[in-house]
Structure formats: structure tokens, C-alpha cells
Design a protein around this motif. Structure first.
Motif, mmCIF file in Angstrom:
data_model
loop_
_atom_site.group_PDB
_atom_site.id
_atom_site.type_symbol
_atom_site.label_atom_id
_atom_site.label_comp_id
_atom_site.label_asym_id
_atom_site.label_seq_id
_atom_site.Cartn_x
_atom_site.Cartn_y
_atom_site.Cartn_z
ATOM 1 N N ALA A 7 0.836 -1.201 0.000
ATOM 2 C CA ALA A 7 0.000 0.000 0.000
ATOM 3 C C ALA A 7 0.872 1.253 0.000
ATOM 4 O O ALA A 7 0.595 2.222 -0.716
ATOM 5 C CB ALA A 7 -0.928 -0.011 1.198
ATOM 6 N N LEU A 8 1.954 1.237 0.805
ATOM 7 C CA LEU A 8 2.874 2.371 0.850
ATOM 8 C C LEU A 8 3.547 2.578 -0.503
ATOM 9 O O LEU A 8 3.672 3.706 -0.987
ATOM 10 C CB LEU A 8 3.915 2.155 1.965
ATOM 11 C CG LEU A 8 4.924 3.292 2.152
ATOM 12 C CD1 LEU A 8 4.211 4.561 2.599
ATOM 13 C CD2 LEU A 8 5.981 2.879 3.138
ATOM 14 N N HIS A 9 3.952 1.489 -1.141
ATOM 15 C CA HIS A 9 4.589 1.560 -2.462
ATOM 16 C C HIS A 9 3.613 2.138 -3.495
ATOM 17 O O HIS A 9 3.995 2.997 -4.309
ATOM 18 C CB HIS A 9 5.070 0.167 -2.885
ATOM 19 C CG HIS A 9 5.688 0.157 -4.249
ATOM 20 N ND1 HIS A 9 6.915 0.707 -4.500
ATOM 21 C CD2 HIS A 9 5.237 -0.336 -5.430
ATOM 22 C CE1 HIS A 9 7.198 0.561 -5.780
ATOM 23 N NE2 HIS A 9 6.184 -0.080 -6.364
ATOM 24 N N ILE A 10 2.358 1.701 -3.478
ATOM 25 C CA ILE A 10 1.356 2.199 -4.421
ATOM 26 C C ILE A 10 1.097 3.685 -4.184
ATOM 27 O O ILE A 10 1.027 4.479 -5.118
ATOM 28 C CB ILE A 10 0.057 1.372 -4.311
ATOM 29 C CG1 ILE A 10 0.297 -0.039 -4.854
ATOM 30 C CG2 ILE A 10 -1.097 2.045 -5.051
ATOM 31 C CD1 ILE A 10 -0.866 -0.989 -4.668
ATOM 32 N N ILE A 11 0.982 4.086 -2.928
ATOM 33 C CA ILE A 11 0.721 5.492 -2.610
ATOM 34 C C ILE A 11 1.881 6.374 -3.056
ATOM 35 O O ILE A 11 1.683 7.427 -3.674
ATOM 36 C CB ILE A 11 0.427 5.660 -1.104
ATOM 37 C CG1 ILE A 11 -0.927 5.030 -0.764
ATOM 38 C CG2 ILE A 11 0.453 7.128 -0.696
ATOM 39 C CD1 ILE A 11 -1.229 4.960 0.713
ATOM 40 N N LEU A 12 3.123 5.954 -2.781
ATOM 41 C CA LEU A 12 4.297 6.733 -3.193
ATOM 42 C C LEU A 12 4.405 6.798 -4.719
ATOM 43 O O LEU A 12 4.762 7.846 -5.280
ATOM 44 C CB LEU A 12 5.569 6.140 -2.590
ATOM 45 C CG LEU A 12 5.741 6.336 -1.078
ATOM 46 C CD1 LEU A 12 6.998 5.622 -0.577
ATOM 47 C CD2 LEU A 12 5.810 7.814 -0.731
ATOM 48 N N ALA A 17 3.860 9.925 -9.699
ATOM 49 C CA ALA A 17 3.245 10.066 -11.021
ATOM 50 C C ALA A 17 2.469 11.378 -11.111
ATOM 51 O O ALA A 17 2.507 12.075 -12.140
ATOM 52 C CB ALA A 17 2.334 8.881 -11.315
ATOM 53 N N PHE A 18 1.763 11.752 -10.044
ATOM 54 C CA PHE A 18 1.027 13.004 -10.038
ATOM 55 C C PHE A 18 1.971 14.198 -10.143
ATOM 56 O O PHE A 18 1.714 15.155 -10.877
ATOM 57 C CB PHE A 18 0.148 13.120 -8.793
ATOM 58 C CG PHE A 18 -0.568 14.435 -8.705
ATOM 59 C CD1 PHE A 18 -1.670 14.691 -9.514
ATOM 60 C CD2 PHE A 18 -0.134 15.433 -7.836
ATOM 61 C CE1 PHE A 18 -2.326 15.909 -9.452
ATOM 62 C CE2 PHE A 18 -0.780 16.652 -7.776
ATOM 63 C CZ PHE A 18 -1.887 16.891 -8.586
ATOM 64 N N LEU A 19 3.095 14.142 -9.419
ATOM 65 C CA LEU A 19 4.051 15.245 -9.470
ATOM 66 C C LEU A 19 4.714 15.365 -10.840
ATOM 67 O O LEU A 19 4.992 16.470 -11.300
ATOM 68 C CB LEU A 19 5.116 15.080 -8.378
ATOM 69 C CG LEU A 19 4.630 15.271 -6.935
ATOM 70 C CD1 LEU A 19 5.758 14.944 -5.956
ATOM 71 C CD2 LEU A 19 4.126 16.679 -6.713
ATOM 72 N N LEU A 20 4.969 14.230 -11.477
ATOM 73 C CA LEU A 20 5.649 14.255 -12.775
ATOM 74 C C LEU A 20 4.717 14.554 -13.937
ATOM 75 O O LEU A 20 5.119 15.184 -14.911
ATOM 76 C CB LEU A 20 6.359 12.923 -13.021
ATOM 77 C CG LEU A 20 7.566 12.639 -12.126
ATOM 78 C CD1 LEU A 20 8.096 11.239 -12.371
ATOM 79 C CD2 LEU A 20 8.660 13.654 -12.403
ATOM 80 N N VAL A 21 3.469 14.109 -13.877
ATOM 81 C CA VAL A 21 2.545 14.249 -15.002
ATOM 82 C C VAL A 21 1.375 15.166 -14.664
ATOM 83 O O VAL A 21 0.999 16.025 -15.459
ATOM 84 C CB VAL A 21 2.027 12.858 -15.450
ATOM 85 C CG1 VAL A 21 1.034 12.995 -16.585
ATOM 86 C CG2 VAL A 21 3.176 11.955 -15.848
ATOM 87 N N GLY A 22 0.821 15.021 -13.517
ATOM 88 C CA GLY A 22 -0.395 15.745 -13.157
ATOM 89 C C GLY A 22 -0.196 17.235 -12.998
ATOM 90 O O GLY A 22 -0.978 18.037 -13.526
ATOM 91 N N LEU A 23 0.841 17.656 -12.275
ATOM 92 C CA LEU A 23 1.072 19.083 -12.063
ATOM 93 C C LEU A 23 1.374 19.824 -13.373
ATOM 94 O O LEU A 23 0.779 20.875 -13.629
ATOM 95 C CB LEU A 23 2.179 19.307 -11.042
ATOM 96 C CG LEU A 23 1.784 19.085 -9.573
ATOM 97 C CD1 LEU A 23 2.975 19.335 -8.660
ATOM 98 C CD2 LEU A 23 0.639 19.984 -9.179
ATOM 99 N N PRO A 24 2.272 19.320 -14.228
ATOM 100 C CA PRO A 24 2.478 20.011 -15.517
ATOM 101 C C PRO A 24 1.207 20.048 -16.361
ATOM 102 O O PRO A 24 0.921 21.043 -17.034
ATOM 103 C CB PRO A 24 3.578 19.199 -16.205
ATOM 104 C CG PRO A 24 4.308 18.539 -15.095
ATOM 105 C CD PRO A 24 3.278 18.258 -14.052
ATOM 106 N N GLY A 25 0.428 18.965 -16.327
ATOM 107 C CA GLY A 25 -0.835 18.948 -17.066
ATOM 108 C C GLY A 25 -1.803 19.985 -16.561
ATOM 109 O O GLY A 25 -2.468 20.681 -17.342
#
Length: 168
Positions: A7-12, A17-25
Motif C-alpha cells: 500500500a505504501l509503495h502504491i501510494i508513493l 506520477a502526479f508530481l511528474l505528469v499531473g502538475l504540468p498537465g
């Protein structure tokens, strides 16, 4: 314990992924919503109106052997082909009409392909008559006033540019 690590691995992984793709998007979507130009588009240049009158443009053939016909077509308001050659244009410092036409020509070319330098009128006529120019532009009135001889050198081509309203 194993389930906690998974669960920790999935959350991290989701956070990364959000920081790399979501924020620029999100940033791009906000930019488009505000109708601002994007960072990649270049600024457009407004080409100045064509000044009225006649102009004498002198072009040195020996310096533009491969691109001579393309330059003649460009200066004659013909089709603008891709020209891989730069020109240095001289104009009289007191010939405001020629300077306006030179500014129009510069605006039609890619940045820094044509450089304009002003010169003393008498010195400029002397340079033209001795073939020591790349390109020079005069208004017809200035050329007549300075008694410019355009037939003094076979290497210098004379192009007459007619100013006025563009035909659309």
C-alpha cells in the motif's frame, strides 16, 4: 506487514506520477483557460505598410552568386523563397523614405538576415560607385539629388522598387 508495504509503495508511486505528469498537465490547462499565449509560440511581427514612391536598391552580384535570383525576386516583391544568405544593407542617414522601406524589407525576413546601417550620403554614393557595398537602398529623389550612377559597375545590379498600397 506485507500489505502495508504494498500500500505504501502504491501510494508513493501515485504521488510521484502526479508530481511528474499531473502538475504540468494542470499548469497547461490553466494556461489555456486564461487564453494567454503558450510558451512555445513565437511572437508575430507586424510588417510595416509599404511606403509610397520609388526606390533604387543596389545589390552586389559577386557577393551573392548562388542566391542572386532569389534576392532579386524578394526585393521585387516576388515570392519569398528560403534564402540561406545574409545581406548588409546601407542607407543614407538623411533618407527617411529609404529607411522606412528597408525596415519593411527587414520585417519580411527572418531575424538578423538583413542588417541595416546608415551612412553619410556622400560617402555612401562613393561606396556604391566603387562597388564597395553588399546592398544599398535609396529613395528615387535622393538618388537623383545625389546624381547616383547605377551603371558604373557590372557587379552591381539595380532593382527599382515601386512603393504604394499592397494589392490584395
Amino acid at each position: 506487514m506485507k500489505a502495508g508495504k504494498i500500500a505504501l509503495h502504491i501510494i508513493l508511486s501515485l504521488i510521484a506520477a502526479f508530481l511528474l505528469v499531473g502538475l504540468p498537465g494542470l499548469y497547461i490547462l490553466v494556461q489555456r483557460a486564461e487564453n494567454r499565449p503558450d510558451t512555445v509560440s513565437s511572437a508575430s511581427v507586424k510588417i510595416p505598410d509599404k511606403p509610397s514612391g520609388e526606390y533604387v536598391l543596389l545589390l552586389n552580384r559577386s557577393l551573392h552568386k548562388e542566391s542572386f535570383d532569389d534576392w532579386v525576386a524578394f526585393f521585387s516583391d516576388g515570392e519569398l523563397n528560403v534564402i540561406f544568405d545574409d545581406v548588409n544593407c546601407l542607407a543614407s542617414e538623411s533618407d527617411t523614405d529609404a529607411l522606412k522601406m528597408a525596415d519593411r524589407l527587414i520585417a519580411r525576413l527572418p531575424e538578423n538576415q538583413m542588417k541595416l546601417r546608415t551612412e553619410n550620403p556622400v560617402l555612401l554614393v562613393s561606396k556604391v560607385e566603387n562597388g564597395c557595398i553588399d546592398t544599398a537602398i535609396f529613395s528615387k529623389e535622393m538618388a537623383d539629388e545625389m546624381k547616383l550612377r547605377t551603371d558604373s559597375d557590372d557587379n552591381i545590379a539595380c532593382i527599382i522598387i515601386k512603393g504604394g498600397e499592397d494589392e490584395k
